[in-house]
Write an enzyme that holds these catalytic residues in place. Structure first.
Site, PDB file in Angstrom:
ATOM      1  N   LYS A 171       2.966  -1.404   2.364  1.00  0.00           N
ATOM      2  CA  LYS A 171       1.961  -0.947   3.320  1.00  0.00           C
ATOM      3  C   LYS A 171       1.656  -2.035   4.348  1.00  0.00           C
ATOM      4  O   LYS A 171       1.699  -3.217   4.037  1.00  0.00           O
ATOM      5  CB  LYS A 171       0.704  -0.614   2.510  1.00  0.00           C
ATOM      6  CG  LYS A 171      -0.572  -0.454   3.267  1.00  0.00           C
ATOM      7  CD  LYS A 171      -1.726  -0.171   2.316  1.00  0.00           C
ATOM      8  CE  LYS A 171      -2.524  -1.431   2.046  1.00  0.00           C
ATOM      9  NZ  LYS A 171      -3.772  -1.176   1.311  1.00  0.00           N
ATOM     10  N   GLN A 211     -10.954  12.089   7.415  1.00  0.00           N
ATOM     11  CA  GLN A 211      -9.877  11.170   7.789  1.00  0.00           C
ATOM     12  C   GLN A 211      -9.112  11.710   8.987  1.00  0.00           C
ATOM     13  O   GLN A 211      -8.925  12.912   9.105  1.00  0.00           O
ATOM     14  CB  GLN A 211      -8.899  11.033   6.620  1.00  0.00           C
ATOM     15  CG  GLN A 211      -9.503  10.386   5.397  1.00  0.00           C
ATOM     16  CD  GLN A 211      -8.454  10.258   4.305  1.00  0.00           C
ATOM     17  OE1 GLN A 211      -7.881  11.248   3.867  1.00  0.00           O
ATOM     18  NE2 GLN A 211      -8.210   9.043   3.870  1.00  0.00           N
ATOM     19  N   HIS A 224       0.772  12.623   7.975  1.00  0.00           N
ATOM     20  CA  HIS A 224       1.898  12.352   7.093  1.00  0.00           C
ATOM     21  C   HIS A 224       3.162  12.609   7.866  1.00  0.00           C
ATOM     22  O   HIS A 224       3.296  13.648   8.509  1.00  0.00           O
ATOM     23  CB  HIS A 224       1.799  13.212   5.827  1.00  0.00           C
ATOM     24  CG  HIS A 224       0.606  12.841   5.009  1.00  0.00           C
ATOM     25  ND1 HIS A 224      -0.577  13.515   5.101  1.00  0.00           N
ATOM     26  CD2 HIS A 224       0.401  11.795   4.174  1.00  0.00           C
ATOM     27  CE1 HIS A 224      -1.467  12.923   4.311  1.00  0.00           C
ATOM     28  NE2 HIS A 224      -0.905  11.871   3.744  1.00  0.00           N
ATOM     29  N   ARG A 232     -15.133  11.767  -2.092  1.00  0.00           N
ATOM     30  CA  ARG A 232     -14.828  10.786  -3.138  1.00  0.00           C
ATOM     31  C   ARG A 232     -16.127  10.351  -3.792  1.00  0.00           C
ATOM     32  O   ARG A 232     -17.098  10.040  -3.106  1.00  0.00           O
ATOM     33  CB  ARG A 232     -14.111   9.570  -2.536  1.00  0.00           C
ATOM     34  CG  ARG A 232     -12.770   9.961  -1.965  1.00  0.00           C
ATOM     35  CD  ARG A 232     -12.009   8.781  -1.426  1.00  0.00           C
ATOM     36  NE  ARG A 232     -10.786   9.248  -0.775  1.00  0.00           N
ATOM     37  CZ  ARG A 232      -9.969   8.481  -0.079  1.00  0.00           C
ATOM     38  NH1 ARG A 232     -10.240   7.196   0.050  1.00  0.00           N
ATOM     39  NH2 ARG A 232      -8.885   8.977   0.473  1.00  0.00           N
ATOM     40  N   ASP A 240      -5.953  11.917   9.479  1.00  0.00           N
ATOM     41  CA  ASP A 240      -4.882  11.703   8.523  1.00  0.00           C
ATOM     42  C   ASP A 240      -3.575  12.298   9.034  1.00  0.00           C
ATOM     43  O   ASP A 240      -3.566  13.404   9.548  1.00  0.00           O
ATOM     44  CB  ASP A 240      -5.279  12.420   7.222  1.00  0.00           C
ATOM     45  CG  ASP A 240      -4.659  11.778   5.999  1.00  0.00           C
ATOM     46  OD1 ASP A 240      -3.931  10.785   6.158  1.00  0.00           O
ATOM     47  OD2 ASP A 240      -4.907  12.280   4.895  1.00  0.00           O
ATOM     48  N   CYS A 287      -2.985  14.452   1.385  1.00  0.00           N
ATOM     49  CA  CYS A 287      -1.514  14.399   1.275  1.00  0.00           C
ATOM     50  C   CYS A 287      -0.897  15.590   0.531  1.00  0.00           C
ATOM     51  O   CYS A 287       0.075  16.177   1.015  1.00  0.00           O
ATOM     52  CB  CYS A 287      -1.053  13.107   0.615  1.00  0.00           C
ATOM     53  SG  CYS A 287      -2.258  11.801   0.543  1.00  0.00           S
ATOM     54  N   HIS A 320       2.309   7.704   5.002  1.00  0.00           N
ATOM     55  CA  HIS A 320       0.905   8.103   5.180  1.00  0.00           C
ATOM     56  C   HIS A 320       0.319   7.181   6.230  1.00  0.00           C
ATOM     57  O   HIS A 320       0.569   5.985   6.198  1.00  0.00           O
ATOM     58  CB  HIS A 320       0.039   7.842   3.947  1.00  0.00           C
ATOM     59  CG  HIS A 320       0.536   8.408   2.672  1.00  0.00           C
ATOM     60  ND1 HIS A 320      -0.099   9.453   2.040  1.00  0.00           N
ATOM     61  CD2 HIS A 320       1.564   8.066   1.875  1.00  0.00           C
ATOM     62  CE1 HIS A 320       0.525   9.710   0.907  1.00  0.00           C
ATOM     63  NE2 HIS A 320       1.530   8.884   0.781  1.00  0.00           N
TER      64      HIS A 320
HETATM   65 ZN   LIG Z   1      -1.776  10.542   2.498  1.00  0.00          ZN
END
Ligand SMILES: [Zn+2]
Ligand SMILES: [Zn+2]
Length: 662
Positions: A489, A404, A408, A386, A406, A357, A535
């Site tokens: 979420k 990911q 945004h 992680r 991912d 992000c 996200h």
């Molecule tokens: Zn994010």
């Protein structure tokens, strides 16, 4: 005898004052525990005038927890019978079962579990009553002087009244006695309860395995031996559960990853860090390619960002404040030293990124943004690192390095409702394309104690998520107060082929990061406004989704994902050249086809192809060659003969293009 008036499951009832719930529910063996005025109680609990009693069935979540905890109790009793001088830790219920921690004289082995199980069966058969006994701290300390771990727990229990607000009577220190046939205690354990009325209410159980566990979860404490078990309301349910476990074991992606040569975790790289082999690479690339195409169609823009960054970025994002323990420790780089070894210029801290992000926010911020550019959807296959505890690592579904899918999304407040709605539809349809079809949604709402942002914004975003979720006509589970502090979420939970639930996609509204990064756009009226940030990761991570799909399909991927889509198997060597040409034509048509030119006999080749779970076996013998045709043998064992070569190619291409399973 005096009479009392109570309410039982909503109906008024008058009865003798010495009657207990166990008498009231004597006719219904399914009732194993109850609530009295809202608090969970033993069926042997005493009743008072005005009490409100609710029956609880053994198959309900509370009933199952009490069944499993009571079985743990019986296990501890059996262990101490069979192995005197074993000290007791704790024995809570867990999902689908229970455990109990022991400090045994000798480490348990599998034979011990058989012995313990048979001692447990004897206790169950005897129908020993669980009797609750209130005690004082002084008394309990005396009684449990030989149980050092229980002794320690008494100390932690604290002054009376501390837990009274959580559960009436919860502040009392209680010991449960198991009563033998003659009514005298045969075994006792410090416990808060409640329990089943007697051990004969345990219909079906099994001990599963042993494991090592630190006392109270800290490595500073002694290592104890944990025994896991499971208990169910019926033998049928126990059998079904054991079958599910066996099925899950067969489908375990870690095992299939090796058998199908998909990926591995080389010792030399470190735990939780996988390498994908060529065959796994094909599946992964097919997954990514299709995802890319679909994202392009939905107007996502593709970005890339580095794997490491200076600490300042994660200070701005707040990750170093609230996520540091999930991150790999920093590297100190670019330090400059004087000739005498003293530091002239201190080094910079660099971190591996645990999330993408902040990088996307920098891309957003790289220049001024106008309302005309919104919604701006930035997508990246972003690899993150992680530092997960080694105990929670699980193949590629829980790893330390993963990628990911991912994105945004930056939009105006007005665009948020429409954006969330189309986003959820997109997410669900894409998951369906990969072969998952059963879903439910979970909506996590504001934790009143812990949140940033305005109440009105939260209400609006939560309402938008709820609307989007409701529009899908799927079951919606409310996770009240379960949201992260920075926004509400929705998560998509998917069921796999054997009914297990996996959390897949999340769609998260964020009120915090746009503020921390001071993100802005110029609005129609020329003012500077803050965008809403969403996200979303659709697979979660590619590795995890890969693992889930491997287990869902049990390694028998649909042709569009299968590493090898078709394998040529000649009936005898003499047909190898002919079949080799067919396979070449297939490859030219874009099919992942191979010829098995090994020295193995045909039957062995068929078996190998079955083991590799290849969707199409393309077989050719004399008749096929004469007719310019091939025969198909499918994974089901079904066979189709005399298919003209062009038709064979067309059939494979069709199922690949339509992403159907065969
Ligand atoms: Zn994010
Ligand atoms: Zn207990």
């Amino acid at each position: 005898m005096a009479q009392i008036s109570i309410t039982v499951d909503g109906a008024a009832l008058k009865l003798e004052a010495d009657q207990r719930p166990t008498h009231i529910f004597a006719d219904n063996k399914e009732v194993v525990v109850c609530r009295v005025n809202g608090a969970l109680k033993d069926l042997w609990t005493e009743l008072s005038d005005g009490d409100v009693v609710e029956s609880i069935l053994i198959s309900s979540p509370d009933g199952l927890a009490v069944l499993r905890h009571s079985t743990a109790h019986v296990m501890a009793q059996a262990v101490q019978e069979v192995y005197a001088n074993t000290r007791l830790g704790i024995g809570p219920p867990i999902k689908d079962g229970f455990y109990y921690d022991f400090d045994p004289v000798n480490t348990f082995n599998p034979d011990d579990l058989v012995k313990i199980e048979s001692a447990m069966r004897k206790i169950v058969k005897e129908g020993q009553r669980f009797r609750r006994r209130v005690t004082t701290e002084t008394e309990a300390l005396k009684e449990l002087a030989h149980e050092p771990y229980k002794y320690e727990l008494i100390g932690i229990k604290g002054p009376a009244g501390e837990e009274a607000s959580v559960e009436v009577g919860g502040s009392e220190l209680t010991i449960y006695d198991n009563l033998g046939r003659d009514g005298n205690p045969v075994w006792s354990d410090l416990c808060r309860g409640p329990h089943l009325p007697s051990t004969k209410h345990i219909p079906a159980f099994k001990l599963m395995r042993t494991a090592a566990a630190y006392w109270r979860g800290s490595e500073k404490n002694p290592m104890l031996q944990r025994i896991y078990g499971t208990a169910w309301p019926s033998q049928d349910e126990l059998n079904a559960y054991l079958e599910l476990l066996a099925e899950a074991e067969k489908r375990d992606h870690r095992r299939l990853g090796t058998e199908l040569d998909l990926f591995s975790f080389p010792e030399e790289i470190g735990s939780g860090l996988a390498v994908f082999h060529p065959k796994g690479g094909i599946v992964r690339r097919a997954m990514e390619d299709y995802s890319r195409i679909r994202h392009e169609e939905e107007n996502y823009e593709f970005v890339y960002s580095p794997h490491l960054t200076k600490a300042a970025l994660f200070e701005t994002s707040g990750h170093l404040q609230w996520y540091a323990e999930g991150m790999y420790p920093p590297m100190i780089l670019d330090e400059e030293l004087n000739a005498d070894g003293t530091v002239r210029k201190p080094g910079q801290q660099y971190y591996m990124k645990p999330m993408n992000c902040p990088f996307h926010n920098l891309i957003y911020k790289s220049r001024g943004r106008s309302y005309r550019e919104l919604p701006l959807r930035l997508f990246e296959f972003g690899t993150v690192y992680r530092y997960e505890k080694s105990g929670v690592l699980h193949g590629i579904t829980r790893a330390r390095g993963f990628t990911q899918d991912d994105a945004h999304i930056y939009c105006t407040k007005e665009q948020m409702v429409g954006e969330l709605d189309s986003l959820l539809t997109f997410v669900l349809n894409l998951l369906r394309d990969y072969g998952l079809n059963e879903f439910y949604l979970e909506l996590s709402t504001k934790n009143q104690e812990k949140f940033v942002g305005e109440d009105a914004d939260w209400a609006e975003a939560t309402e938008a998520l709820r609307k989007a979720a409701t529009a899908q006509n799927l079951e919606l589970v409310l996770d009240e107060g379960g949201a992260a502090f920075y926004g509400p979420k929705i998560s998509v939970q998917a069921k796999d082929a054997i009914g297990r639930t996996w959390q897949m996609s999340t769609i998260q509204v964020d009120f915090q990061l746009p503020q921390r990064f001071e993100l802005e756009y110029s609005a129609t009226d020329g003012t500077r406004q803050r965008p809403v940030m969403i996200h979303r990761a659709l697979f979660g991570s590619i590795e995890r989704f890969f693992g889930v799909l491997t287990e869902h399909y049990s390694g028998a991927f649909p042709p569009w994902l299968a590493p090898v889509q078709a394998i040529g198997i000649p009936v005898a060597d003499t047909f190898s050249d002919y079949l080799g040409d067919v396979i070449k034509a297939m490859r030219k048509a874009g099919i992942r086809a191979e010829l098995d030119a090994s020295d193995d006999r045909m039957q062995k080749k068929v078996r190998n192809a079955q083991m590799q779970k290849i969707p199409f076996m393309v077989i050719a013998g004399e008749e096929d060659q004469k007719a310019g045709a091939v025969s198909f043998r499918y994974r089901s064992g079904e066979q189709k003969n005399g298919i003209p070569i062009t038709d064979a190619i067309a059939e494979i291409k069709k199922v690949v293009a339509e992403r159907t399973q065969v």
